[in-house]
Design a protein around this motif. Sequence first.
Motif, PDB file in Angstrom:
ATOM      1  N   PHE A  44       0.840  -1.195   0.000  1.00  0.00           N
ATOM      2  CA  PHE A  44       0.000   0.000   0.000  1.00  0.00           C
ATOM      3  C   PHE A  44       0.872   1.241   0.000  1.00  0.00           C
ATOM      4  CE2 PHE A  44      -2.211   3.292   2.586  1.00  0.00           C
ATOM      5  CZ  PHE A  44      -3.314   3.509   1.761  1.00  0.00           C
ATOM      6  N   MET A  45       0.684   2.097  -0.990  1.00  0.00           N
ATOM      7  CA  MET A  45       1.407   3.373  -1.076  1.00  0.00           C
ATOM      8  C   MET A  45       2.915   3.203  -0.875  1.00  0.00           C
ATOM      9  SD  MET A  45      -1.264   6.005   0.803  1.00  0.00           S
ATOM     10  CE  MET A  45      -0.409   7.478   0.231  1.00  0.00           C
ATOM     11  N   GLY A  46       3.453   2.170  -1.485  1.00  0.00           N
ATOM     12  CA  GLY A  46       4.897   1.940  -1.402  1.00  0.00           C
ATOM     13  C   GLY A  46       5.342   1.163  -0.179  1.00  0.00           C
ATOM     14  N   GLY A  47       4.442   0.908   0.759  1.00  0.00           N
ATOM     15  CA  GLY A  47       4.783   0.135   1.953  1.00  0.00           C
ATOM     16  C   GLY A  47       4.418  -1.330   1.800  1.00  0.00           C
ATOM     17  N   SER A  48       5.152  -2.207   2.471  1.00  0.00           N
ATOM     18  CA  SER A  48       4.876  -3.650   2.462  1.00  0.00           C
ATOM     19  C   SER A  48       4.572  -4.111   3.878  1.00  0.00           C
ATOM     20  CB  SER A  48       6.081  -4.434   1.923  1.00  0.00           C
ATOM     21  OG  SER A  48       6.298  -4.144   0.563  1.00  0.00           O
ATOM     22  N   PHE A  49       3.585  -4.975   4.006  1.00  0.00           N
ATOM     23  CA  PHE A  49       3.144  -5.430   5.327  1.00  0.00           C
ATOM     24  C   PHE A  49       3.096  -6.955   5.332  1.00  0.00           C
ATOM     25  CE2 PHE A  49       1.383  -1.401   4.098  1.00  0.00           C
ATOM     26  CZ  PHE A  49       1.729  -0.572   5.165  1.00  0.00           C
ATOM     27  N   SER A  50       3.903  -7.557   6.186  1.00  0.00           N
ATOM     28  CA  SER A  50       3.972  -9.020   6.233  1.00  0.00           C
ATOM     29  C   SER A  50       2.771  -9.601   6.962  1.00  0.00           C
ATOM     30  CB  SER A  50       5.258  -9.456   6.936  1.00  0.00           C
ATOM     31  OG  SER A  50       5.177  -9.131   8.326  1.00  0.00           O
ATOM     32  N   PHE A  51       2.544 -10.887   6.738  1.00  0.00           N
ATOM     33  CA  PHE A  51       1.497 -11.592   7.483  1.00  0.00           C
ATOM     34  C   PHE A  51       1.760 -11.475   8.974  1.00  0.00           C
ATOM     35  CE2 PHE A  51       0.782 -13.429   3.348  1.00  0.00           C
ATOM     36  CZ  PHE A  51      -0.550 -13.785   3.339  1.00  0.00           C
ATOM     37  N   ALA A 149      -8.781   6.062  12.511  1.00  0.00           N
ATOM     38  CA  ALA A 149      -7.588   5.737  11.728  1.00  0.00           C
ATOM     39  C   ALA A 149      -7.244   6.906  10.815  1.00  0.00           C
ATOM     40  CB  ALA A 149      -7.839   4.480  10.902  1.00  0.00           C
ATOM     41  N   ALA A 150      -5.985   7.017  10.448  1.00  0.00           N
ATOM     42  CA  ALA A 150      -5.528   8.018   9.482  1.00  0.00           C
ATOM     43  C   ALA A 150      -4.810   7.292   8.352  1.00  0.00           C
ATOM     44  CB  ALA A 150      -4.592   9.019  10.155  1.00  0.00           C
ATOM     45  N   MET A 151      -4.826   7.889   7.168  1.00  0.00           N
ATOM     46  CA  MET A 151      -4.299   7.225   5.972  1.00  0.00           C
ATOM     47  C   MET A 151      -2.880   6.705   6.159  1.00  0.00           C
ATOM     48  SD  MET A 151      -5.549   6.519   2.945  1.00  0.00           S
ATOM     49  CE  MET A 151      -6.707   7.739   2.339  1.00  0.00           C
ATOM     50  N   GLY A 152      -2.039   7.445   6.882  1.00  0.00           N
ATOM     51  CA  GLY A 152      -0.635   7.062   6.994  1.00  0.00           C
ATOM     52  C   GLY A 152      -0.270   6.265   8.228  1.00  0.00           C
ATOM     53  N   ASP A 153      -1.266   5.815   8.992  1.00  0.00           N
ATOM     54  CA  ASP A 153      -1.026   5.136  10.269  1.00  0.00           C
ATOM     55  C   ASP A 153       0.048   4.049  10.223  1.00  0.00           C
ATOM     56  OD1 ASP A 153      -2.711   6.518  11.952  1.00  0.00           O
ATOM     57  OD2 ASP A 153      -4.402   5.147  11.703  1.00  0.00           O
ATOM     58  N   MET A 154       0.015   3.209   9.190  1.00  0.00           N
ATOM     59  CA  MET A 154       0.881   2.032   9.173  1.00  0.00           C
ATOM     60  C   MET A 154       2.083   2.189   8.243  1.00  0.00           C
ATOM     61  SD  MET A 154      -1.967  -1.021   9.478  1.00  0.00           S
ATOM     62  CE  MET A 154      -0.725  -2.309   9.611  1.00  0.00           C
ATOM     63  N   VAL A 158       8.046   8.612   9.504  1.00  0.00           N
ATOM     64  CA  VAL A 158       8.385   9.672   8.541  1.00  0.00           C
ATOM     65  C   VAL A 158       7.370   9.718   7.399  1.00  0.00           C
ATOM     66  CG1 VAL A 158      10.103  10.540   6.916  1.00  0.00           C
ATOM     67  CG2 VAL A 158      10.834   9.571   9.106  1.00  0.00           C
ATOM     68  N   LYS A 159       7.207   8.587   6.720  1.00  0.00           N
ATOM     69  CA  LYS A 159       6.297   8.567   5.572  1.00  0.00           C
ATOM     70  C   LYS A 159       4.853   8.770   6.017  1.00  0.00           C
ATOM     71  CE  LYS A 159       5.095   6.182   1.341  1.00  0.00           C
ATOM     72  NZ  LYS A 159       5.406   5.087   0.406  1.00  0.00           N
ATOM     73  N   GLY A 160       4.484   8.144   7.133  1.00  0.00           N
ATOM     74  CA  GLY A 160       3.121   8.268   7.638  1.00  0.00           C
ATOM     75  C   GLY A 160       2.769   9.709   7.977  1.00  0.00           C
ATOM     76  N   THR A 161       3.709  10.411   8.608  1.00  0.00           N
ATOM     77  CA  THR A 161       3.488  11.822   8.954  1.00  0.00           C
ATOM     78  C   THR A 161       3.322  12.670   7.692  1.00  0.00           C
ATOM     79  OG1 THR A 161       4.811  11.571  10.968  1.00  0.00           O
ATOM     80  CG2 THR A 161       4.454  13.816  10.172  1.00  0.00           C
ATOM     81  N   LEU A 162       4.139  12.380   6.690  1.00  0.00           N
ATOM     82  CA  LEU A 162       4.064  13.119   5.428  1.00  0.00           C
ATOM     83  C   LEU A 162       2.723  12.866   4.731  1.00  0.00           C
ATOM     84  CD1 LEU A 162       5.358  14.885   3.249  1.00  0.00           C
ATOM     85  CD2 LEU A 162       6.382  12.809   2.282  1.00  0.00           C
ATOM     86  N   VAL A 163       2.339  11.592   4.658  1.00  0.00           N
ATOM     87  CA  VAL A 163       1.065  11.252   4.005  1.00  0.00           C
ATOM     88  C   VAL A 163      -0.102  11.921   4.719  1.00  0.00           C
ATOM     89  CG1 VAL A 163      -0.572   9.347   3.608  1.00  0.00           C
ATOM     90  CG2 VAL A 163       1.836   9.078   2.974  1.00  0.00           C
ATOM     91  N   ASN A 164      -0.101  11.856   6.043  1.00  0.00           N
ATOM     92  CA  ASN A 164      -1.199  12.474   6.805  1.00  0.00           C
ATOM     93  C   ASN A 164      -1.234  13.987   6.614  1.00  0.00           C
ATOM     94  OD1 ASN A 164      -2.141  10.039   7.758  1.00  0.00           O
ATOM     95  ND2 ASN A 164      -1.006  10.156   9.702  1.00  0.00           N
TER      96      ASN A 164
END
Length: 561
Positions: A44-51, A149-154, A158-164
């Motif tokens: 999501f948005m350049g981020g990867s989230f493992s199981f 929740a906010a769009m950049g939470d996860m 740095v990136k989350g703060t920028l996205v938010n």
Amino acid sequence: MDKLWLKQYPAGVPADIATDVYPSLVAMIDDSFRKYRDLTAYKFMGGSFSFGAIDDASRALAAWLQGSGLQRGDRVAIMMPNVPQYPVAVAAILRAGLVVVNVNPLYTPRELEHQLKDSGAKAIVILENFAAVLQQVIEQVPTKAVILAAMGDMLGLVKGTLVNHVVRRVKKMVPPFTLPPSVTQIRFNDAVAQGRRKTLQPVKLGPDDIAVLQYTGGTTGVSKGAVLLHRNLVANILQAEAWYQPALKKIPAGTQIVTVCALPLYHIFGFNTNMMLGLRMGGCNLLIANPRDIPAVLKDLAAQPFHSFPAVNTLFTALANHPDFDKVDWSHLKISVGGGMAVTQGTARLWLEKTGCPICEGYGLSETSPSATCNPVDTTAYSGTIGLPMPGTELVLLDDDGKEVPPGQAGEIAIRGPQVMAGYWQRPDETAKVMTADGFFRTGDVGVMDERGYFRIVDRKKDMILVSGFNVYPNEIEDVLSQMPGVLECAAVGIPDAKAGEAVKVIIVKKEPALSEADVRAYCEANLTGYKRPKVVEFRGDLPKTTVGKILRRELRETAR
């Protein structure tokens, strides 16, 4: 009815499946998190989230939910687009022994209020972008715990703060809101952090426990919740997995299946066919938050190979006709599944020509978890049908008296199988209208079965309008407009639409001569989600009616077409 369709099954697809592999959806989720812990579950948005990351966050959130005073069986709403917090929230709610209530994040206050009241949702996980809508109804509903929740939470600090910052300050996508002090409100990341300091109390769930309330339109104009049990959803996941095998075998051994997740997760098609099936198979879902932004979707798809793409006809059409389409590498695509609305021949032909992967059209409903039929995934051409019943599923065609009609003759499609809902939430009268004594669900769609066992939809018994895969019920539109000052009478019908399949047309008899089309559109914008709003507004002196005064929608529909 003889199961003629079984002779058409691709090699290796079973006629039936064992649905007792897992006692609950939670058991399946736990198994997948354990097996695939180090693999990527979502991008999501350049981020990867493992199981493993989704597993840990959902356990923490589940512990927080339990600690907030919620009891087994309580309902918790989720009102978010496709963001990684969605699968975390779903797993958390189910693991805490609670029930998921999927909510369209574009609902108006009126629609949201009805669903929260009807479900009795005691808590909601909501993206802050939609909190201003919740604010307008929060004091009228039983929902007293709000996880924001906010769009950049996860996405990391740095990136989350920028996205938010961009979402809130630059694009101004978060309208101001204030929730009353009587409501417990907590930020998503804070709830997860607090939950990590708590212990999740395991809840023993069985196949007949309720997992999801999936809301669908109602002939009475009131949205009602299809009660989906753990066994319904598990069964449909296993049915889909079995059905997709001929196509999935074409993916090189040892390669993780990557699926495009542009279907909204609040819709049962996205919920089970994307999210849950991906969990079961250890696949990676590419989360698309806004599928209407076609350039952004294509940019996401150009970033990496993918193998599976479930979508509605409108999205296939928009993508295939976009000038950036060829910037994407489509060579790895092995399965394209069309559902939610009819796949048109033109779109199917263009998609096959441009990707080399045919669209396999399927059919299902919220009440069937959703998949009931699908064309074989090893097909090479457009069939114009909704395919064959899934493993373990029976379809019959019934006349108005409930008697089965022979092949070649039109009748109402009725479905029986392990994926069929338990009924409508707290509406035994509505349940009785659609369930036969021997367990078939009457869909309201009229179909024909050919000599091979393939089914085709020929008409709709209900007046329901299908807009881009979403059910729109005329009674709801009429109920809203009838409350508008200046409207004497109104009727809503579906009309053909090149993009959405169908669109809403309203025919209004004025009470006040000054009433204008602009007035009607403004009122609908305030009270109806976008896809329910009329594309065409017509004023007339009167409406056609039966001798007892019932509006003849069919006549209006035929005139409109």
